[in-house]
Motif scaffolding. Structure first.
Motif, PDB file in Angstrom:
ATOM      1  N   CYS A 151       0.844  -1.194   0.000  1.00  0.00           N
ATOM      2  CA  CYS A 151       0.000   0.000   0.000  1.00  0.00           C
ATOM      3  C   CYS A 151       0.884   1.251   0.000  1.00  0.00           C
ATOM      4  CB  CYS A 151      -0.922  -0.003   1.216  1.00  0.00           C
ATOM      5  SG  CYS A 151      -1.974  -1.464   1.271  1.00  0.00           S
ATOM      6  N   HIS A 152       0.340   2.353  -0.496  1.00  0.00           N
ATOM      7  CA  HIS A 152       1.154   3.535  -0.763  1.00  0.00           C
ATOM      8  C   HIS A 152       1.707   4.225   0.488  1.00  0.00           C
ATOM      9  CE1 HIS A 152      -1.367   3.716  -4.669  1.00  0.00           C
ATOM     10  NE2 HIS A 152      -0.306   2.955  -4.814  1.00  0.00           N
ATOM     11  N   TYR A 153       1.140   3.917   1.634  1.00  0.00           N
ATOM     12  CA  TYR A 153       1.525   4.614   2.864  1.00  0.00           C
ATOM     13  C   TYR A 153       2.276   3.696   3.831  1.00  0.00           C
ATOM     14  CZ  TYR A 153      -2.547   2.022   4.429  1.00  0.00           C
ATOM     15  OH  TYR A 153      -3.421   1.012   4.693  1.00  0.00           O
ATOM     16  N   CYS A 154       2.522   2.439   3.426  1.00  0.00           N
ATOM     17  CA  CYS A 154       2.953   1.410   4.383  1.00  0.00           C
ATOM     18  C   CYS A 154       4.479   1.316   4.496  1.00  0.00           C
ATOM     19  CB  CYS A 154       2.408   0.059   3.938  1.00  0.00           C
ATOM     20  SG  CYS A 154       2.950  -1.286   5.004  1.00  0.00           S
ATOM     21  N   ASP A 155       4.980   1.321   5.737  1.00  0.00           N
ATOM     22  CA  ASP A 155       6.416   1.056   5.929  1.00  0.00           C
ATOM     23  C   ASP A 155       6.620  -0.088   6.925  1.00  0.00           C
ATOM     24  OD1 ASP A 155       5.924   2.168   8.399  1.00  0.00           O
ATOM     25  OD2 ASP A 155       7.827   3.264   8.451  1.00  0.00           O
ATOM     26  N   PHE A 156       5.629  -0.971   7.027  1.00  0.00           N
ATOM     27  CA  PHE A 156       5.781  -2.130   7.904  1.00  0.00           C
ATOM     28  C   PHE A 156       6.791  -3.109   7.304  1.00  0.00           C
ATOM     29  CE2 PHE A 156       1.038  -1.456   8.973  1.00  0.00           C
ATOM     30  CZ  PHE A 156       1.358  -0.441   9.849  1.00  0.00           C
ATOM     31  N   SER A 157       7.143  -4.102   8.097  1.00  0.00           N
ATOM     32  CA  SER A 157       8.021  -5.155   7.603  1.00  0.00           C
ATOM     33  C   SER A 157       7.202  -6.073   6.700  1.00  0.00           C
ATOM     34  CB  SER A 157       8.596  -5.941   8.780  1.00  0.00           C
ATOM     35  OG  SER A 157       9.197  -7.123   8.301  1.00  0.00           O
ATOM     36  N   VAL A 158       7.278  -5.795   5.414  1.00  0.00           N
ATOM     37  CA  VAL A 158       6.450  -6.506   4.442  1.00  0.00           C
ATOM     38  C   VAL A 158       7.283  -6.824   3.214  1.00  0.00           C
ATOM     39  CG1 VAL A 158       4.633  -6.094   2.734  1.00  0.00           C
ATOM     40  CG2 VAL A 158       4.198  -5.562   5.125  1.00  0.00           C
ATOM     41  N   LYS A 159       7.136  -8.038   2.710  1.00  0.00           N
ATOM     42  CA  LYS A 159       7.741  -8.405   1.427  1.00  0.00           C
ATOM     43  C   LYS A 159       6.600  -8.711   0.464  1.00  0.00           C
ATOM     44  CE  LYS A 159      11.064 -11.504  -0.678  1.00  0.00           C
ATOM     45  NZ  LYS A 159      12.068 -10.571  -1.164  1.00  0.00           N
ATOM     46  N   ARG A 160       6.743  -8.162  -0.736  1.00  0.00           N
ATOM     47  CA  ARG A 160       5.689  -8.394  -1.726  1.00  0.00           C
ATOM     48  C   ARG A 160       5.776  -9.814  -2.245  1.00  0.00           C
ATOM     49  NH1 ARG A 160       4.872  -4.127  -6.587  1.00  0.00           N
ATOM     50  NH2 ARG A 160       3.912  -5.835  -7.718  1.00  0.00           N
ATOM     51  N   ALA A 161       4.654 -10.542  -2.161  1.00  0.00           N
ATOM     52  CA  ALA A 161       4.649 -11.921  -2.648  1.00  0.00           C
ATOM     53  C   ALA A 161       3.211 -12.361  -2.830  1.00  0.00           C
ATOM     54  CB  ALA A 161       5.325 -12.847  -1.641  1.00  0.00           C
ATOM     55  N   SER A 162       2.851 -12.739  -4.058  1.00  0.00           N
ATOM     56  CA  SER A 162       1.476 -13.211  -4.251  1.00  0.00           C
ATOM     57  C   SER A 162       1.361 -14.669  -3.804  1.00  0.00           C
ATOM     58  CB  SER A 162       1.030 -13.029  -5.692  1.00  0.00           C
ATOM     59  OG  SER A 162       2.030 -13.489  -6.543  1.00  0.00           O
ATOM     60  N   ALA A 163       2.487 -15.398  -3.853  1.00  0.00           N
ATOM     61  CA  ALA A 163       2.490 -16.777  -3.337  1.00  0.00           C
ATOM     62  C   ALA A 163       3.591 -16.860  -2.281  1.00  0.00           C
ATOM     63  CB  ALA A 163       2.749 -17.764  -4.468  1.00  0.00           C
ATOM     64  N   PRO A 164       3.301 -16.462  -1.053  1.00  0.00           N
ATOM     65  CA  PRO A 164       4.343 -16.391  -0.019  1.00  0.00           C
ATOM     66  C   PRO A 164       4.924 -17.767   0.310  1.00  0.00           C
ATOM     67  CG  PRO A 164       2.272 -15.409   0.753  1.00  0.00           C
ATOM     68  CD  PRO A 164       1.981 -16.079  -0.543  1.00  0.00           C
ATOM     69  N   PRO A 165       6.186 -17.798   0.753  1.00  0.00           N
ATOM     70  CA  PRO A 165       6.812 -19.078   1.140  1.00  0.00           C
ATOM     71  C   PRO A 165       6.328 -19.511   2.529  1.00  0.00           C
ATOM     72  CG  PRO A 165       8.365 -17.282   1.438  1.00  0.00           C
ATOM     73  CD  PRO A 165       7.120 -16.665   0.884  1.00  0.00           C
ATOM     74  N   ILE A 166       5.101 -20.004   2.568  1.00  0.00           N
ATOM     75  CA  ILE A 166       4.451 -20.284   3.857  1.00  0.00           C
ATOM     76  C   ILE A 166       5.216 -21.334   4.662  1.00  0.00           C
ATOM     77  CG2 ILE A 166       2.350 -21.279   4.896  1.00  0.00           C
ATOM     78  CD1 ILE A 166       0.784 -19.839   2.641  1.00  0.00           C
ATOM     79  N   ASP A 167       5.681 -22.394   3.979  1.00  0.00           N
ATOM     80  CA  ASP A 167       6.378 -23.451   4.730  1.00  0.00           C
ATOM     81  C   ASP A 167       7.675 -22.933   5.349  1.00  0.00           C
ATOM     82  OD1 ASP A 167       4.415 -25.263   4.264  1.00  0.00           O
ATOM     83  OD2 ASP A 167       5.350 -26.122   2.471  1.00  0.00           O
ATOM     84  N   VAL A 168       8.373 -22.073   4.607  1.00  0.00           N
ATOM     85  CA  VAL A 168       9.623 -21.512   5.151  1.00  0.00           C
ATOM     86  C   VAL A 168       9.289 -20.635   6.366  1.00  0.00           C
ATOM     87  CG1 VAL A 168      11.660 -20.101   4.659  1.00  0.00           C
ATOM     88  CG2 VAL A 168      10.671 -21.531   2.855  1.00  0.00           C
ATOM     89  N   TRP A 169       8.255 -19.808   6.228  1.00  0.00           N
ATOM     90  CA  TRP A 169       7.854 -18.954   7.358  1.00  0.00           C
ATOM     91  C   TRP A 169       7.512 -19.813   8.579  1.00  0.00           C
ATOM     92  CZ3 TRP A 169       3.014 -18.227   9.888  1.00  0.00           C
ATOM     93  CH2 TRP A 169       2.985 -17.157  10.791  1.00  0.00           C
ATOM     94  N   LEU A 170       6.730 -20.870   8.361  1.00  0.00           N
ATOM     95  CA  LEU A 170       6.354 -21.745   9.483  1.00  0.00           C
ATOM     96  C   LEU A 170       7.595 -22.339  10.149  1.00  0.00           C
ATOM     97  CD1 LEU A 170       3.301 -23.603   7.895  1.00  0.00           C
ATOM     98  CD2 LEU A 170       3.214 -22.053   9.857  1.00  0.00           C
ATOM     99  N   ASP A 171       8.558 -22.781   9.327  1.00  0.00           N
ATOM    100  CA  ASP A 171       9.787 -23.365   9.882  1.00  0.00           C
ATOM    101  C   ASP A 171      10.552 -22.345  10.725  1.00  0.00           C
ATOM    102  OD1 ASP A 171       9.282 -25.770   8.701  1.00  0.00           O
ATOM    103  OD2 ASP A 171      10.740 -25.543   7.065  1.00  0.00           O
ATOM    104  N   ARG A 172      10.667 -21.113  10.193  1.00  0.00           N
ATOM    105  CA  ARG A 172      11.469 -20.110  10.913  1.00  0.00           C
ATOM    106  C   ARG A 172      10.768 -19.672  12.202  1.00  0.00           C
ATOM    107  NH1 ARG A 172      13.794 -22.444   7.926  1.00  0.00           N
ATOM    108  NH2 ARG A 172      14.903 -21.767   6.038  1.00  0.00           N
ATOM    109  N   ILE A 173       9.446 -19.568  12.131  1.00  0.00           N
ATOM    110  CA  ILE A 173       8.685 -19.210  13.336  1.00  0.00           C
ATOM    111  C   ILE A 173       8.905 -20.268  14.420  1.00  0.00           C
ATOM    112  CG2 ILE A 173       6.283 -19.096  14.225  1.00  0.00           C
ATOM    113  CD1 ILE A 173       7.110 -16.621  12.756  1.00  0.00           C
ATOM    114  N   GLU A 174       8.847 -21.515  13.987  1.00  0.00           N
ATOM    115  CA  GLU A 174       9.012 -22.617  14.943  1.00  0.00           C
ATOM    116  C   GLU A 174      10.425 -22.596  15.537  1.00  0.00           C
ATOM    117  OE1 GLU A 174       7.974 -26.323  13.183  1.00  0.00           O
ATOM    118  OE2 GLU A 174       7.807 -27.333  15.124  1.00  0.00           O
ATOM    119  N   THR A 175      11.413 -22.351  14.663  1.00  0.00           N
ATOM    120  CA  THR A 175      12.793 -22.268  15.149  1.00  0.00           C
ATOM    121  C   THR A 175      12.942 -21.137  16.157  1.00  0.00           C
ATOM    122  OG1 THR A 175      13.563 -23.052  13.013  1.00  0.00           O
ATOM    123  CG2 THR A 175      15.212 -21.988  14.406  1.00  0.00           C
ATOM    124  N   GLU A 176      12.303 -19.994  15.840  1.00  0.00           N
ATOM    125  CA  GLU A 176      12.417 -18.857  16.769  1.00  0.00           C
ATOM    126  C   GLU A 176      11.776 -19.194  18.115  1.00  0.00           C
ATOM    127  OE1 GLU A 176      10.971 -14.921  15.640  1.00  0.00           O
ATOM    128  OE2 GLU A 176      11.344 -14.251  17.702  1.00  0.00           O
TER     129      GLU A 176
END
Ligand code: SF4
Length: 384
Positions: A24-49
């Protein structure tokens, strides 16, 4: 100095899902543009954290959670399958009981429907936060949102159809005059929708956004303080008159609909923040994670840990935090906690100005005080 978190696991968890299909034009959050996000990688890293924190804190497993807040980003891109997988992974370390744990998940209208809602409820989500922001196609387009008014209304209907009686609608205000927004019409439409909870977002111009570039290039004026104040006063008056409890500077709830998770922040209760850019409070430490997804992902993969920095909060800062966080809410601040005589004199002056009022033994900010919250806090901080 070593980060040495408290001896028991916190009872509130914030998770950051850092992917959006579009920025979005006003957004500076921690966001990466991805229409098909790497969900499995995110789940793995969350679990590791999460494992990393449990080992660092030597916390007992499984730890009961009172609240979970899944924010972003666009968590609705997780869909039904991704959210279910997240619930299963969290259950390895935590107890999430749908009858006791408030689990809020953010959803963008463009990627949410009743099927996703039903699956989320089955997976343990008890509350939604819908990123509606506006109910006007031209305004939504100006903001760079992917949905239109009709989709926003459909998402609210889908939340209800899926059985959510607890949900929030985010609403943005304080847009530049050039947008020519009919704010009163949109507000009246929102009131007709009779949603259980409303969170406000006053537009701020963040330096690295398209909005900031437009202003620098002279294509548009900065949002005006007058419009910001007028819309905030109107929102407070109309939502209060419609039966909402204005329980925090930006939050309004119908009876029984307050967000429990946010009270952990405002009461200075411990909470764990997981995911890129997530902040946590493990007394006496405030922690913050690596901001960008790519760096966060690599740090976890290489066993370097998620944390970018932390700060030990001393007694002086803790009492200042107590005051400013207390003043954000209708709980206010207990008068004795205000400390020295100079503080009391200052707050009595605020009372004469109509910015705070006394309720029993507490000082509570008024709408006019909430409009000036930043400068009031700066005054208090400067005095210490
Ligand atoms: S949907 Fe939210 S997080 Fe994603 S780009 Fe827009 S404002 Fe940022």
């Amino acid at each position: 100095m070593e980060l040495d978190p408290s001896t028991s696991a916190p009872r509130a968890l914030y998770l950051h899902f850092p992917f959006c299909a579009h920025r979005c034009h006003y957004c500076d959050f921690s966001v990466k543009r991805a229409s098909a996000p790497p969900i499995d990688v995110w789940l793995d890293r969350i679990e590791t954290e999460i494992d990393w924190w449990f080992e660092l804190g030597d916390w007992a497993t499984p730890a009961p959670l009172e609240t979970v807040f899944l924010g972003g980003g666009t968590p609705s891109l997780l869909g039904a399958v991704g959210l279910k997988a997240l619930g299963e992974r969290l259950q390895r370390r935590f107890v999430i009981d749908p009858n006791a744990t408030e689990w809020t998940a953010e959803a963008n209208p463009a990627s949410f429907d009743a099927d996703v809602g039903s699956a989320w409820r089955e997976a343990g989500v008890t509350r939604l936060s819908l990123g509606v922001q506006a109910l006007d196609d031209a305004v939504l387009q100006w903001l760079g949102r992917l949905h239109d008014r009709r989709t926003a209304r459909s998402a609210i209907a889908a939340a209800r159809a899926a059985g959510f009686d607890r949900f929030n609608v985010d609403l943005i205000f304080g847009l530049p005059d050039e947008v020519r927004r009919d704010f009163v019409r949109e507000l009246e439409e929102l009131l007709e929708l009779d949603v259980p909870h409303v969170s406000l977002y006053g537009l701020t111009v963040e330096p690295r956004t398209p909005l900031a570039q437009w202003i620098r290039a002279g294509r548009i004026d900065s949002p005006s303080e007058e419009r910001y104040s007028a819309e905030y006063r109107l929102l407070a008056a109309r939502l209060r008159a419609a039966g909402y409890d204005h329980y925090e500077v930006s939050n309004f709830a119908k009876p029984g609909q307050q967000c429990r998770h946010n009270w952990f922040y405002w009461n200075r209760s411990p909470y764990l923040g997981v995911g890129p850019s997530a902040h946590g409070f493990l007394p006496p430490y405030r922690t913050w994670n690596v901001f960008r997804w790519d760096r966060y992902e690599r740090a976890l993969r290489e066993n370097l840990g998620p944390v970018d920095g932390w700060e030990r909060i001393g007694d002086e800062e803790a009492s200042l935090e107590e005051i400013w966080l207390g003043l954000r809410t209708t709980e206010g601040v207990r008068r004795p906690e205000l400390g020295g005589r100079a503080h009391h004199e200052r707050v009595e002056r605020w009372e004469r100005e109509g910015w705070v009022e006394q309720r029993n033994d507490r000082w509570v900010a008024t709408v006019e005080g909430w409009l000036r919250m930043d400068s009031l806090v700066a005054e208090l901080a400067g005095e210490r």
